[in-house]
Write a protein that holds these residues in place. Structure first.
Motif, PDB file in Angstrom:
ATOM      1  N   PRO A 101       0.812  -1.228   0.000  1.00 15.71           N
ATOM      2  CA  PRO A 101       0.000   0.000   0.000  1.00 15.71           C
ATOM      3  C   PRO A 101       0.842   1.274   0.000  1.00 15.71           C
ATOM      4  O   PRO A 101       0.343   2.343  -0.335  1.00 15.71           O
ATOM      5  CB  PRO A 101      -0.827  -0.124   1.279  1.00 15.71           C
ATOM      6  N   ARG A 102       2.111   1.142   0.373  1.00 18.47           N
ATOM      7  CA  ARG A 102       3.004   2.303   0.379  1.00 18.47           C
ATOM      8  C   ARG A 102       4.019   2.225  -0.757  1.00 18.47           C
ATOM      9  O   ARG A 102       5.125   2.750  -0.650  1.00 18.47           O
ATOM     10  CB  ARG A 102       3.713   2.417   1.724  1.00 18.47           C
ATOM     11  N   LEU A 103       3.648   1.595  -1.845  1.00 18.10           N
ATOM     12  CA  LEU A 103       4.525   1.505  -3.016  1.00 18.10           C
ATOM     13  C   LEU A 103       5.005   2.905  -3.405  1.00 18.10           C
ATOM     14  O   LEU A 103       4.207   3.834  -3.549  1.00 18.10           O
ATOM     15  CB  LEU A 103       3.779   0.881  -4.195  1.00 18.10           C
ATOM     16  N   GLN A 104       6.308   3.045  -3.581  1.00 19.06           N
ATOM     17  CA  GLN A 104       6.874   4.362  -3.872  1.00 19.06           C
ATOM     18  C   GLN A 104       6.765   4.739  -5.348  1.00 19.06           C
ATOM     19  O   GLN A 104       6.631   5.916  -5.675  1.00 19.06           O
ATOM     20  CB  GLN A 104       8.335   4.398  -3.424  1.00 19.06           C
ATOM     21  N   HIS A 105       6.853   3.733  -6.237  1.00 16.20           N
ATOM     22  CA  HIS A 105       6.744   4.066  -7.657  1.00 16.20           C
ATOM     23  C   HIS A 105       6.444   2.823  -8.490  1.00 16.20           C
ATOM     24  O   HIS A 105       6.922   1.732  -8.185  1.00 16.20           O
ATOM     25  CB  HIS A 105       8.035   4.722  -8.168  1.00 16.20           C
ATOM     26  N   PHE A 106       5.664   3.050  -9.551  1.00 16.74           N
ATOM     27  CA  PHE A 106       5.333   2.010 -10.526  1.00 16.74           C
ATOM     28  C   PHE A 106       5.851   2.494 -11.880  1.00 16.74           C
ATOM     29  O   PHE A 106       5.494   3.586 -12.328  1.00 16.74           O
ATOM     30  CB  PHE A 106       3.813   1.803 -10.587  1.00 16.74           C
ATOM     31  N   VAL A 107       6.701   1.678 -12.512  1.00 17.63           N
ATOM     32  CA  VAL A 107       7.293   2.049 -13.807  1.00 17.63           C
ATOM     33  C   VAL A 107       6.744   1.118 -14.881  1.00 17.63           C
ATOM     34  O   VAL A 107       6.850  -0.102 -14.776  1.00 17.63           O
ATOM     35  CB  VAL A 107       8.829   1.971 -13.760  1.00 17.63           C
ATOM     36  N   TYR A 108       6.167   1.723 -15.911  1.00 20.44           N
ATOM     37  CA  TYR A 108       5.509   0.950 -16.974  1.00 20.44           C
ATOM     38  C   TYR A 108       6.261   1.114 -18.287  1.00 20.44           C
ATOM     39  O   TYR A 108       6.551   2.236 -18.716  1.00 20.44           O
ATOM     40  CB  TYR A 108       4.065   1.420 -17.148  1.00 20.44           C
ATOM     41  N   MET A 109       6.577  -0.011 -18.932  1.00 21.59           N
ATOM     42  CA  MET A 109       7.244   0.014 -20.224  1.00 21.59           C
ATOM     43  C   MET A 109       6.189   0.141 -21.324  1.00 21.59           C
ATOM     44  O   MET A 109       5.536  -0.823 -21.697  1.00 21.59           O
ATOM     45  CB  MET A 109       8.079  -1.243 -20.440  1.00 21.59           C
ATOM     46  N   SER A 110       6.034   1.352 -21.812  1.00 20.76           N
ATOM     47  CA  SER A 110       5.082   1.628 -22.883  1.00 20.76           C
ATOM     48  C   SER A 110       5.816   1.577 -24.226  1.00 20.76           C
ATOM     49  O   SER A 110       6.755   0.790 -24.384  1.00 20.76           O
ATOM     50  CB  SER A 110       4.419   2.996 -22.638  1.00 20.76           C
ATOM     51  N   SER A 111       5.438   2.403 -25.172  1.00 22.22           N
ATOM     52  CA  SER A 111       6.063   2.380 -26.497  1.00 22.22           C
ATOM     53  C   SER A 111       5.835   3.711 -27.198  1.00 22.22           C
ATOM     54  O   SER A 111       4.772   4.325 -27.061  1.00 22.22           O
ATOM     55  CB  SER A 111       5.472   1.248 -27.349  1.00 22.22           C
ATOM     56  N   ALA A 112       6.822   4.132 -27.987  1.00 20.71           N
ATOM     57  CA  ALA A 112       6.651   5.325 -28.814  1.00 20.71           C
ATOM     58  C   ALA A 112       5.656   5.069 -29.939  1.00 20.71           C
ATOM     59  O   ALA A 112       5.228   6.008 -30.611  1.00 20.71           O
ATOM     60  CB  ALA A 112       7.991   5.771 -29.385  1.00 20.71           C
ATOM     61  N   GLY A 113       5.271   3.807 -30.110  1.00 17.82           N
ATOM     62  CA  GLY A 113       4.264   3.482 -31.112  1.00 17.82           C
ATOM     63  C   GLY A 113       2.885   4.033 -30.782  1.00 17.82           C
ATOM     64  O   GLY A 113       1.988   3.978 -31.615  1.00 17.82           O
ATOM     65  N   VAL A 114       2.715   4.589 -29.576  1.00 18.24           N
ATOM     66  CA  VAL A 114       1.417   5.170 -29.218  1.00 18.24           C
ATOM     67  C   VAL A 114       1.197   6.514 -29.914  1.00 18.24           C
ATOM     68  O   VAL A 114       0.070   6.993 -29.992  1.00 18.24           O
ATOM     69  CB  VAL A 114       1.281   5.360 -27.697  1.00 18.24           C
ATOM     70  N   PRO A 119       1.963   6.566  -7.493  1.00 15.51           N
ATOM     71  CA  PRO A 119       2.968   7.278  -8.291  1.00 15.51           C
ATOM     72  C   PRO A 119       3.453   6.382  -9.432  1.00 15.51           C
ATOM     73  O   PRO A 119       3.769   5.211  -9.205  1.00 15.51           O
ATOM     74  CB  PRO A 119       4.090   7.559  -7.288  1.00 15.51           C
ATOM     75  N   TRP A 120       3.533   6.913 -10.625  1.00 10.72           N
ATOM     76  CA  TRP A 120       3.904   6.064 -11.754  1.00 10.72           C
ATOM     77  C   TRP A 120       4.656   6.857 -12.815  1.00 10.72           C
ATOM     78  O   TRP A 120       4.550   8.075 -12.901  1.00 10.72           O
ATOM     79  CB  TRP A 120       2.661   5.417 -12.389  1.00 10.72           C
ATOM     80  N   THR A 121       5.418   6.122 -13.598  1.00 12.80           N
ATOM     81  CA  THR A 121       6.141   6.666 -14.748  1.00 12.80           C
ATOM     82  C   THR A 121       5.956   5.712 -15.916  1.00 12.80           C
ATOM     83  O   THR A 121       6.051   4.499 -15.751  1.00 12.80           O
ATOM     84  CB  THR A 121       7.643   6.810 -14.446  1.00 12.80           C
ATOM     85  N   SER A 122       5.697   6.265 -17.087  1.00 15.62           N
ATOM     86  CA  SER A 122       5.603   5.470 -18.303  1.00 15.62           C
ATOM     87  C   SER A 122       6.788   5.811 -19.199  1.00 15.62           C
ATOM     88  O   SER A 122       7.051   6.984 -19.463  1.00 15.62           O
ATOM     89  CB  SER A 122       4.286   5.784 -19.034  1.00 15.62           C
ATOM     90  N   ILE A 123       7.506   4.793 -19.639  1.00 14.41           N
ATOM     91  CA  ILE A 123       8.627   4.980 -20.562  1.00 14.41           C
ATOM     92  C   ILE A 123       8.154   4.601 -21.957  1.00 14.41           C
ATOM     93  O   ILE A 123       7.599   3.526 -22.156  1.00 14.41           O
ATOM     94  CB  ILE A 123       9.827   4.118 -20.156  1.00 14.41           C
ATOM     95  N   ARG A 124       8.376   5.494 -22.928  1.00 15.67           N
ATOM     96  CA  ARG A 124       7.951   5.245 -24.308  1.00 15.67           C
ATOM     97  C   ARG A 124       9.164   5.142 -25.229  1.00 15.67           C
ATOM     98  O   ARG A 124       9.484   6.064 -25.970  1.00 15.67           O
ATOM     99  CB  ARG A 124       7.032   6.370 -24.784  1.00 15.67           C
ATOM    100  N   PRO A 125       9.858   4.022 -25.218  1.00 16.44           N
ATOM    101  CA  PRO A 125      11.035   3.876 -26.080  1.00 16.44           C
ATOM    102  C   PRO A 125      10.643   3.641 -27.532  1.00 16.44           C
ATOM    103  O   PRO A 125       9.530   3.213 -27.830  1.00 16.44           O
ATOM    104  CB  PRO A 125      11.737   2.648 -25.507  1.00 16.44           C
TER     105      PRO A 125
END
Length: 234
Positions: free
Chosen positions: A159-172, A209-215
């Motif tokens: 419940p106290r997760l500091q960050h969630f990182v999601y591997m997205s795509s520049a294809g969006v 809290p989250w971050t999406s990376i769009r490589p």
């Protein structure tokens, strides 16, 4: 950290060793995947540039045994974080290029493995929800339905997760002749990557809290897609 998307502006992210390509536009704007993973680690675990001073975190990687996930796993272990992999156990871990057998064995010895199928929400809830993590990297979710059960399991166990990182795509992004893409550029909901967009929207509403990376295209040692061949053929 505020929730954000990290959009790499170069058309290519690459791993060492360096491979010369015929196209000068490719060679000028290339990024190393290892560097990209370091950026993600800093964003998720610190929010500052002093990565080596951070206290060890309990990090969950969904996937982690192939290509970019394997490099991320090694990077986090090298930074002395406590890494847990969650996957089906069908792909045996192997050393990344430049890693000795002894180094690989030490990495294995410091890593926990939870065998489970992310496509089965009940498994996620039972296995991920039973542990507490500080950071989660989702390296292989393609649809919101892949990631939402993971988010719910983390809310239960972490419940106290500091960050969630999601591997997205520049294809969006919607196709455009103007490059490079920027985070605010128009997206394409008819893209084959629309599931990534829907996942980002779900994360924005999740409250964590989250971050999406769009490589863009990622290639190099350990790649399982024939991208290098594509560069020449196109």
């Amino acid at each position: 950290l505020s929730s954000r998307r990290l959009s790499h502006t170069a058309p290519i992210a690459r791993l060492s060793p360096v491979t010369s390509l015929a196209s000068s536009s490719i060679s000028i704007l290339q990024l190393r995947l290892a560097s990209m993973m370091r950026i993600a680690a800093v964003l998720a675990l610190l929010g500052t540039a002093q990565a080596l001073r951070v206290a060890p975190k309990k990090v969950l990687i969904i996937g982690g045994t192939r290509f970019s996930g394997a490099y991320l796993w090694k990077e986090l272990v090298d930074r002395r974080h406590q890494v847990t992999l969650y996957n089906r156990g069908k792909t045996a871990p192997t050393p990344v290029p430049g890693e000795s057998a002894d180094q690989f064995q030490r990495r294995l010895a410091t890593t926990s493995l939870i065998v489970g199928d992310r496509k089965v929400p009940q498994e996620l809830m039972e296995k991920i929800g039973a542990y507490s993590f500080d950071v989660c990297y989702d390296m292989n979710g393609r649809e919101a339905s892949d990631t939402e059960p993971l988010v719910e399991a983390l809310k239960k166990g972490s419940p106290r997760l500091q960050h969630f990182v999601y591997m997205s795509s520049a294809g969006v992004y919607k196709k455009s002749e103007q490059m490079p893409h920027k985070e605010g550029d128009e997206v394409d909901y008819s893209s084959r990557h629309k599931g990534k967009l829907e996942t980002e929207e779900m994360l924005a509403k999740s409250g964590m809290p989250w971050t999406s990376i769009r490589p863009t295209y990622i290639y190099g040692a350990g790649n399982y897609n024939p991208l290098e061949q594509y560069f020449f053929e196109r």
